[in-house]
Design a protein around this motif. Structure first.
Motif, PDB file in Angstrom:
ATOM      1  N   ILE A   1      40.458  30.048  36.317  1.00 48.39           N
ATOM      2  CA  ILE A   1      40.104  29.665  37.681  1.00 48.39           C
ATOM      3  C   ILE A   1      41.162  30.246  38.616  1.00 48.39           C
ATOM      4  CG2 ILE A   1      39.642  27.747  39.260  1.00 48.39           C
ATOM      5  CD1 ILE A   1      38.985  26.060  36.792  1.00 48.39           C
ATOM      6  N   SER A   2      40.782  31.265  39.380  1.00 54.72           N
ATOM      7  CA  SER A   2      41.729  31.980  40.225  1.00 54.72           C
ATOM      8  C   SER A   2      40.981  32.607  41.383  1.00 54.72           C
ATOM      9  CB  SER A   2      42.441  33.067  39.411  1.00 54.72           C
ATOM     10  OG  SER A   2      41.497  34.025  38.942  1.00 54.72           O
ATOM     11  N   LEU A   3      41.727  33.157  42.329  1.00 54.19           N
ATOM     12  CA  LEU A   3      41.080  33.837  43.440  1.00 54.19           C
ATOM     13  C   LEU A   3      40.240  35.034  42.979  1.00 54.19           C
ATOM     14  CD1 LEU A   3      43.938  33.564  46.078  1.00 54.19           C
ATOM     15  CD2 LEU A   3      41.643  32.593  46.297  1.00 54.19           C
ATOM     16  N   PRO A   4      40.714  35.877  42.065  1.00 59.96           N
ATOM     17  CA  PRO A   4      39.848  36.975  41.597  1.00 59.96           C
ATOM     18  C   PRO A   4      38.545  36.496  40.966  1.00 59.96           C
ATOM     19  CG  PRO A   4      42.124  37.455  41.056  1.00 59.96           C
ATOM     20  CD  PRO A   4      42.099  36.035  41.553  1.00 59.96           C
ATOM     21  N   SER A   5      38.619  35.503  40.075  1.00 60.76           N
ATOM     22  CA  SER A   5      37.382  35.025  39.444  1.00 60.76           C
ATOM     23  C   SER A   5      36.486  34.342  40.467  1.00 60.76           C
ATOM     24  CB  SER A   5      37.699  34.071  38.287  1.00 60.76           C
ATOM     25  OG  SER A   5      38.307  32.884  38.755  1.00 60.76           O
ATOM     26  N   GLY A   6      37.090  33.654  41.444  1.00 52.86           N
ATOM     27  CA  GLY A   6      36.300  33.028  42.493  1.00 52.86           C
ATOM     28  C   GLY A   6      35.566  34.044  43.340  1.00 52.86           C
ATOM     29  N   LEU A   7      36.227  35.138  43.657  1.00 54.31           N
ATOM     30  CA  LEU A   7      35.575  36.189  44.445  1.00 54.31           C
ATOM     31  C   LEU A   7      34.459  36.862  43.651  1.00 54.31           C
ATOM     32  CD1 LEU A   7      38.769  37.582  46.140  1.00 54.31           C
ATOM     33  CD2 LEU A   7      36.751  36.738  47.358  1.00 54.31           C
TER      34      LEU A   7
END
Length: 976
Positions: A865-871
């Motif tokens: 769960i991170s900004l890259p996976s969220g994007l």
């Protein structure tokens, strides 16, 4: 006045008046009315007076000659009164007397009449309690028969029908506890729900809520839906607003003990101390001041709650009291009591904890005896079998101290029973047992056994995940399964099952992201031609579910939306060629997701060792063991990086040293064993499991072979990018292929903020804009949250030059900092996702030229769960993000070169980033000026492009100031 009180009591209970009582019985019936009013108002002794007085009426020699309607009313009341005495006093003789009277009443009542419905309902209740006291299966069959007849005879009276349905739900629930049939449980829920919906506003509505809460609790036990647990708690809270001295003669509140037990269960999932404190208070209230007078259920509930509090807060008084209460519970139950097995199990739990504290092995042996007794008394298909087998396995494993082979074998057998039964009846315990069983098998080197255990745990995790409706509930269960896919993959590798090992990592991690990407995997283009109705139904269902989840819809509404999506998927799978529509990927689909010239490498760090599995597009899987990459070794390196990263704020000089040490270790422990299995692939796409995602593997290095002190990095060998799994790779490839990249938005140095201004922000923005005919710049005060969110939907390339804030313990709160310290959080980014495929904005690339934008959460490392996976989840094909803070000039130069290579040459973004990183590291200041010079023609009016180059021209032309990976390796590429 007395007559009014008596009639009010009868109306509260739903009893019709006694029809035309003969004059000779008036006095006794008036006495019964007064006693009934007293009993309903809380006088427990009155129930004996009711039964005794009605028995005198029945014994009167003139009673038999009375009108049938009168005799039926008296017999029914007498049967109910003896039922009350039998239940309250645990008196089987009274229950048999009630059964006899009620059966006599059925001979008088008209078939299929409301009177018959009341008799069947009370008979079902009476025989049901007798079953609970004796465990005679014939009694349960009889109770179920009467309960069904009661429902059939209830007719149009909504209150009576609700009562009969609630009674049937209670008997069905007990049947489920014996047989474990999902169909039986589903029917119990249906009847209990109906009784609340129809009779919830009546004077007995609290009883209907209690029954529904009980049934939902059992469904939670079986399938782990936190929605069911929360609904049950809410129902009991509502029920507790009513007083019912018939159900609870002492306090009038039959719900506090049960509510305390459910709050304990909720606490075990969410660990909120306030929830535990309330559970203790309610459970203690249900017991009262005198243990000897308390109901056994109340005793065991309080014992369980105190044991839970001891586990976390270690007050020895709680443990001693818990042991005492559980032993008293067993002594308070009679042989044949259907809850005796539960009592032995709970006693075993308390004694096990006492053994762990005291070290007295006699307590452990006594706990084993109680657990074995509990299992002997548990039906073969009962849902509780899983938890009780788990408990036995746990204490046997601990008692063996890892050396007593006989105890270890028995423990493994108990765990195996828990997994096999739990997958059908109790997923929570199946998951817990699978982990323990697998770990035990690994310790004994029994790899096939470990495979069976861990794959059972993965099945339980997937089913638990699918059942939950809310993201937070999914995360709650996923916390219990962290590390399981990795351990399973390593065991499967050791057993020679490479394909299964790949699938364990592919399907067992990043479940939250994979679920969100399911609609992107739905290739409906070919289906649309001949089955437009199915496509429309699917898209409508997905849209409705998405809107419900983002609109705060109640769980019951979410459940209906989820069922509609599942139905639409089932209908599509009935079409030839779409049998695997949105099914779990098989190994062929994993191979298909690998791009030409690339290899996907799954890297997992398990307890005994790590494993790497290289998958190419031609159907080959190569594997390598990573002996040094244990889960504990990787965790130490990840923690070291996090600690050193924090020290940057205090000006400590330890960061570079820690980064050097960790990346050097990564080469020897991970990269060196992996290189032989990836062959000559030009690109390595890494799927890192767990905390491996926190290590910059592309910056792993070894010393140069020429002895000059130079370094050789993985980045020098291959282009490296990261994906959460092959499903994400497949989706991002598809997005990249169909998404344009001609419109750019740049968010540059938002102001005002409490953070330091970002150097070279104007220059970096200008270098990005240089390569796009259509671009928008949001700088300073223009970069507020509303403007940024609006601009993102109109561009396919996003470039953020701002500060970032990572919250590894609460990753959904990680954020990009905008003007006025407004935050664009990961939680909000996830809501940017279009409602269904083919609609809304998509993006080819998002560049996060900001610190701390590539730091996944530590609480659910397998979920990445991170900004890259969220994007990626929000519809971005590729993401460039930074794992740590970099000098502004360095990152601006890196970005200038990246855009130059990507936009002016036929280079994919991931390869362009790699080339730009090597360029930043290896070239001199003079070479950098020469390489960037072509982009300065024509010059910009404000000199923003030239400013970045001018700084280089003022320095030593032969210097290479960015050799250390702290300056060039922070950025990594995610997706396609």
């Amino acid at each position: 006045m007395n007559a009014q009180r008596a009639r009010a009591a009868e109306e509260w209970l739903g009893w019709p008046p006694i029809p035309r009582p003969p004059l000779r019985f008036h006095a006794r019936l008036a006495a019964v009315g007064r006693a009934l009013a007293d009993y309903v108002d809380g006088d427990a002794s009155a129930r004996r007076r009711i039964a005794a007085t009605l028995d005198k009426v029945l014994a009167d020699p003139h009673f038999g000659a009375c009108a049938p309607e009168f005799r039926l009313a008296v017999v029914t009341r007498a049967g109910v009164a003896h039922n009350w005495c039998g239940v309250a006093e645990t008196n089987q003789a009274e229950l048999h007397r009630a059964r006899e009277l009620l059966t006599d009443g059925l001979r008088i009542a008209s078939a299929h009449s409301p009177d018959a419905a009341r008799l069947h309902y009370t008979l079902a209740s009476t025989v049901h309690v007798l079953y609970q006291f004796t465990s005679d299966p014939n009694l349960l069959t009889e109770a179920l028969s009467h309960a069904r007849r009661g429902v059939a005879c209830a007719g149009d009276d909504p209150r009576l029908a609700a009562q009969c349905r609630a009674g049937l739900a209670s008997v069905l629930q007990t049947s489920f506890r014996v047989c474990g049939s999902a169909t039986v449980l589903a029917e119990a829920v249906e009847h209990a729900q109906w009784s609340v919906e129809v009779g919830g506003r009546t004077t007995l509505g609290h009883r209907f809520r209690y029954v529904l809460a009980d049934v939902l609790t059992h469904r939670y036990d079986a399938y782990g839906s936190l929605d069911d647990l929360n609904r049950a708690i809410a129902l009991l809270r509502k029920a507790a607003e009513s007083r019912d001295y018939v159900m609870a003669p002492t306090t009038g509140n039959a719900f506090h003990g049960a509510l305390g037990g459910l709050l304990r269960r909720l606490y075990l999932r969410i660990r909120d101390r306030a929830v535990l404190d309330e559970a203790v208070e309610l459970a203690a209230d249900a017991v009262g001041d005198d243990d000897s007078r308390a109901d056994p259920v109340a005793l065991t509930n309080l014992g369980n709650v105190l044991l839970a509090r001891y586990h976390d807060y270690r007050d020895p008084d709680d443990l001693l009291r818990a042991v005492d209460l559980q032993l008293k519970t067993i002594n308070a139950r009679q042989a044949g009591d259907w809850q005796l097995a539960s009592g032995h199990n709970n006693a075993g739990n308390a004694l096990t904890e006492a053994w762990r504290v005291s070290g007295d092995d006699r307590l452990a042996d006594l706990a084993v005896t109680h657990y074995r007794t509990a299992l002997e008394l548990t039906a073969d298909n009962a849902p509780e079998l899983a938890s009780r087998a788990y408990n036995l396995g746990t204490v046997l494993q601990a008692r063996s101290a890892g050396v007593d082979r006989e105890l270890l074998v028995e423990a493994a057998a108990a765990y195996g029973d828990a997994v096999r039964h739990g997958l059908d009846t109790s997923l929570e315990w199946a998951l817990a047992a699978a982990v323990r069983w697998g770990d035990s098998a690994v310790g004994r080197g029994s790899w096939e056994e470990a495979c069976e255990a861990y794959t059972g745990g993965l099945k339980a995790t997937e089913r638990l995940f699918r059942i939950q409706l809310l993201r937070e509930d999914k995360e709650t269960w996923l916390a219990d399964s962290q590390g399981l896919p990795t351990e399973a993959a390593y065991a499967l590798f050791r057993a020679g099952r490479r394909e299964d090992a790949v699938l364990a990592l592919e399907t067992g991690r990043s479940l939250l992201l994979s679920e969100a990407l399911e609609e992107e995997r739905a290739d409906l283009g070919r289906l649309d031609t001949g089955h437009a109705d199915l496509v429309d139904a699917y898209r409508r269902a997905v849209t409705a579910l998405d809107q419900a989840m983002h609109g705060g819809t109640e769980p019951s509404g979410l459940r209906r939306c989820r069922e509609a999506v599942d139905e639409a998927i089932t209908n599509i799978r009935a079409v030839t060629g779409y049998e695997r529509f949105l099914a779990r990927p098989d190994i062929a689909e994993v191979h298909k997701a690998v791009p030409p010239g690339a290899v996907v490498v799954y890297i997992a760090a398990a307890g005994p060792a790590g494993v790497a599995l290289a998958v190419d597009g031609g159907g080959q899987i190569s594997a390598a063991e990573l002996p040094a990459a244990t889960s504990s070794a990787v965790r130490r390196r990840a923690d070291a990086l996090l600690d050193a990263r924090r020290s940057l704020h205090t000006g400590s000089g330890t960061w570079k040293g820690v980064l050097d040490a960790v990346t050097r270790w990564a080469w020897s422990a991970v990269v060196a064993p992996v290189l032989p299995i990836i062959g000559d692939a030009e690109e390595v796409i890494i799927v890192p499991s767990g905390t491996l995602a926190m290590l910059p593997l592309h910056a792993a290095w070894r010393p140069g072979r020429d002895g000059s002190g130079t370094r050789h990095y993985l980045l020098d060998e291959r282009t490296v990018r990261y994906v959460p799994n092959a499903r994400a790779l497949e989706v991002t490839r598809r997005l990249a292929a169909r998404t344009a990249d001609d419109r750019l938005v740049v968010v540059a140095d938002p102001q005002p903020t409490s953070w330091q201004p970002i150097g070279y922000a104007r220059a970096e923005a200008a270098w990005a804009q240089r390569w796009f005919a259509a671009s928008q710049l949001l700088h300073g005060t223009d970069a507020d949250r509303e403007a940024v969110v609006s601009a993102l939907s109109g561009a396919q390339v996003h470039h953020f030059i701002c500060h970032g804030r990572a919250q590894t313990d609460q990753p959904l709160n990680s954020a990009l900092i905008l003007a006025d310290d407004q935050e664009l959080t990961l939680r909000e980014i996830l809501t940017l996702r279009p409602s269904h495929p083919g609609t809304g904005a998509r993006a080819r690339l998002t560049v996060l030229s900001a610190c701390d934008t590539d730091r996944p959460g530590t609480s659910l490392p397998d979920e990445v769960i991170s900004l890259p996976s969220g994007l990626i989840q929000a519809g971005v094909a590729g993401v460039v993000a930074s794992q740590w803070a970099v000098r502004s000039e360095a990152v601006s130069l890196l970005m200038a070169r990246f855009y130059q290579l990507w936009r002016s040459t036929d280079t994919e973004p991931a390869a362009a980033l790699r080339a730009a990183q090597r360029w930043l590291r290896d070239t001199t200041n003079r070479e950098k000026v020469q390489d960037l010079a072509p982009a300065l023609d024509p010059p910009t009016e404000d000199g923003s492009l030239e400013g970045l180059v001018r700084g280089l021209q003022l320095r030593d032309p032969d210097a290479r100031p960015y050799l250390h990976p702290s300056d060039w390796a922070a950025l990594s590429y995610h997706g396609s």
